[in-house]
Scaffold this motif. Structure first.
Motif, PDB file in Angstrom:
ATOM      1  N   CYS A 224      46.899 -11.678 -24.953  1.00 35.61           N
ATOM      2  CA  CYS A 224      47.333 -10.228 -24.879  1.00 35.61           C
ATOM      3  C   CYS A 224      48.450  -9.883 -24.281  1.00 35.61           C
ATOM      4  O   CYS A 224      48.789 -10.495 -22.991  1.00 35.61           O
ATOM      5  N   ALA A 225      49.359  -9.004 -24.817  1.00 33.55           N
ATOM      6  CA  ALA A 225      50.765  -9.012 -24.184  1.00 33.55           C
ATOM      7  C   ALA A 225      50.665  -8.121 -23.043  1.00 33.55           C
ATOM      8  O   ALA A 225      51.773  -7.845 -22.437  1.00 33.55           O
ATOM      9  N   VAL A 226      49.749  -7.366 -22.989  1.00 33.38           N
ATOM     10  CA  VAL A 226      49.621  -6.589 -21.751  1.00 33.38           C
ATOM     11  C   VAL A 226      49.283  -6.766 -20.299  1.00 33.38           C
ATOM     12  O   VAL A 226      50.018  -6.616 -19.602  1.00 33.38           O
ATOM     13  N   THR A 244      38.166  -6.478 -28.438  1.00 32.85           N
ATOM     14  CA  THR A 244      39.543  -6.389 -28.654  1.00 32.85           C
ATOM     15  C   THR A 244      39.937  -5.218 -29.564  1.00 32.85           C
ATOM     16  O   THR A 244      39.056  -4.591 -30.372  1.00 32.85           O
ATOM     17  N   TYR A 245      41.064  -4.987 -29.707  1.00 31.65           N
ATOM     18  CA  TYR A 245      41.660  -3.883 -30.480  1.00 31.65           C
ATOM     19  C   TYR A 245      42.933  -4.498 -31.205  1.00 31.65           C
ATOM     20  O   TYR A 245      43.851  -5.034 -30.633  1.00 31.65           O
ATOM     21  N   ARG A 246      43.045  -4.194 -32.678  1.00 38.05           N
ATOM     22  CA  ARG A 246      44.058  -4.751 -33.311  1.00 38.05           C
ATOM     23  C   ARG A 246      45.170  -3.544 -34.147  1.00 38.05           C
ATOM     24  O   ARG A 246      44.405  -2.649 -34.577  1.00 38.05           O
ATOM     25  N   ILE A 258      45.231  -2.061 -23.761  1.00 38.20           N
ATOM     26  CA  ILE A 258      46.005  -1.392 -24.797  1.00 38.20           C
ATOM     27  C   ILE A 258      45.620   0.143 -24.618  1.00 38.20           C
ATOM     28  O   ILE A 258      46.426   1.148 -24.747  1.00 38.20           O
ATOM     29  N   ARG A 259      44.371   0.604 -24.174  1.00 39.10           N
ATOM     30  CA  ARG A 259      44.148   2.136 -23.984  1.00 39.10           C
ATOM     31  C   ARG A 259      44.765   2.226 -22.677  1.00 39.10           C
ATOM     32  O   ARG A 259      45.304   3.501 -22.630  1.00 39.10           O
ATOM     33  N   LYS A 266      51.490   5.939 -20.718  1.00 40.22           N
ATOM     34  CA  LYS A 266      52.564   6.551 -21.105  1.00 40.22           C
ATOM     35  C   LYS A 266      53.161   5.998 -22.236  1.00 40.22           C
ATOM     36  O   LYS A 266      54.524   6.195 -22.850  1.00 40.22           O
ATOM     37  N   LYS A 267      52.676   4.858 -22.955  1.00 34.73           N
ATOM     38  CA  LYS A 267      53.537   4.311 -24.099  1.00 34.73           C
ATOM     39  C   LYS A 267      52.873   4.314 -25.442  1.00 34.73           C
ATOM     40  O   LYS A 267      51.501   4.377 -25.485  1.00 34.73           O
TER      41      LYS A 267
END
Length: 325
Positions: A224-226, A244-246, A258-259, A266-267
């Motif tokens: 996960c990049a976050v 997960t979310y794609r 991601i949320r 704010k991204k």
């Protein structure tokens, strides 16, 4: 005793109170006397008032243009100065007006946020820090959202007279509603800016995101990049097990990460390739979409919270230099 002078202006009779002992009057009567005095003081100053209005409008327009140019050319310094002003300006009015309840909440929020921000800016980044940051700011975001809704409902109930059903005075009900509305909007704006700053620091430290330029690391399909953690882990491995979310760019992230990246941080771009994120697709549940709209409202209110007092102070300074009252 009161000496009363009657003055006729264009037909109706206005009563100008020159000397009144205000100590024997009720608050409503005292307000009426002061209101009459104010009108008497400013009678005949229409040209001066028109000049002051023109100065206000011109200052607002020029300041807005300068702020837009500053934000476009130097967004980092603009965001830092805006965040500092939002954090400090209400503190000045709080101490000046003795709003101790707000001061206590402000100190608690500042202490925890300072600790979270300190953790987010450390190198190397502790594995649990990204989730700690997003959990804290997501909690404040939800509390501010609920507080703002309750405050808005209290104001509307007061306007429709429903406070009388509970035998609550209109002024008390309105003060309660406006206070909650202010708390919700103020801390909602403040937490989103702190969260954005922390998100930038953490993402750049992890290496999969760069605000300008290419990422410093290659993103694996299993990371996960976050938060920089493994997306899928075996039973005996240490890691985070969650949904997960794609995204439409086919990059996969923890759903919580991601949320938090999109709403709290704010991204609206992919944390790795910067492709535009479709928020409507991500938040398909209609009950979740108000959170997105609330976040957009907070972004708009930032100007009122941070820069409006500065602009009003500038206008008053110009009026003082020109001898206008």
């Amino acid at each position: 005793m009161a000496a009363v002078l009657e003055v006729e202006v264009g037909g109706p009779v206005e009563r100008e109170v020159e000397e009144v002992d205000l100590s024997h009057l009720s608050p409503e009567e005292r307000w009426r006397v002061e209101h009459v005095r104010m009108h008497a003081k400013h009678r005949g100053h229409e040209a001066m008032h028109a000049e002051m209005v023109l100065i206000l409008i011109a200052t607002l327009v020029v300041a807005q243009l300068l702020l837009v140019q500053w934000k476009q050319r130097h967004p980092r310094s603009y965001n830092m100065v805006t965040l500092f002003q939002m954090w400090v300006v209400p503190l000045y009015f709080t101490i000046k007006l003795n709003w101790w309840r707000f001061l206590v909440i402000w100190v608690f929020f500042s202490a925890v946020t300072a600790f979270v921000t300190f953790r987010a800016t450390r190198k190397p980044l502790v594995q649990t820090t990204p989730r700690l940051v997003y959990k804290w700011f997501l909690l404040i975001y939800k509390i501010s959202y609920a507080t703002g809704i309750v405050g808005y409902m209290a104001v509307m109930f007061t306007l429709f007279g429903l406070n009388l059903l509970f035998r609550i005075k209109p002024e008390d009900a309105m003060d309660f509603g406006i206070s909650l509305l202010f708390y919700g909007l103020y801390y909602g704006v403040l937490e989103r800016d702190f969260a954005e700053m922390c998100a930038d620091y953490m993402a750049s430290t992890i290496g999969f995101y760069s605000a300008s330029g290419m990422p410093t690391k290659h993103l694996s399909d299993s990371v996960c990049a976050v938060c920089g953690q493994q997306i899928f882990v075996d039973v005996n491995e240490e890691g985070i097990i969650e949904n997960t979310y794609r995204l439409s760019c086919n990059h996969v992230f923890h759903e919580f990460c991601i949320r938090g990246w999109c709403i709290v941080g704010k991204k609206q771009t992919c944390p790795y390739c910067k492709e535009k994120v479709d928020l409507k697709r991500m938040f398909s549940n209609p009950w979740e979409r108000p959170h997105v709209m609330y976040g957009q409202l907070l972004d708009w209110l930032r100007y009122l919270v941070a820069w409006q007092p500065v602009i009003i102070g500038l206008v008053q300074g110009i009026n003082y230099i020109l001898g206008l009252e």
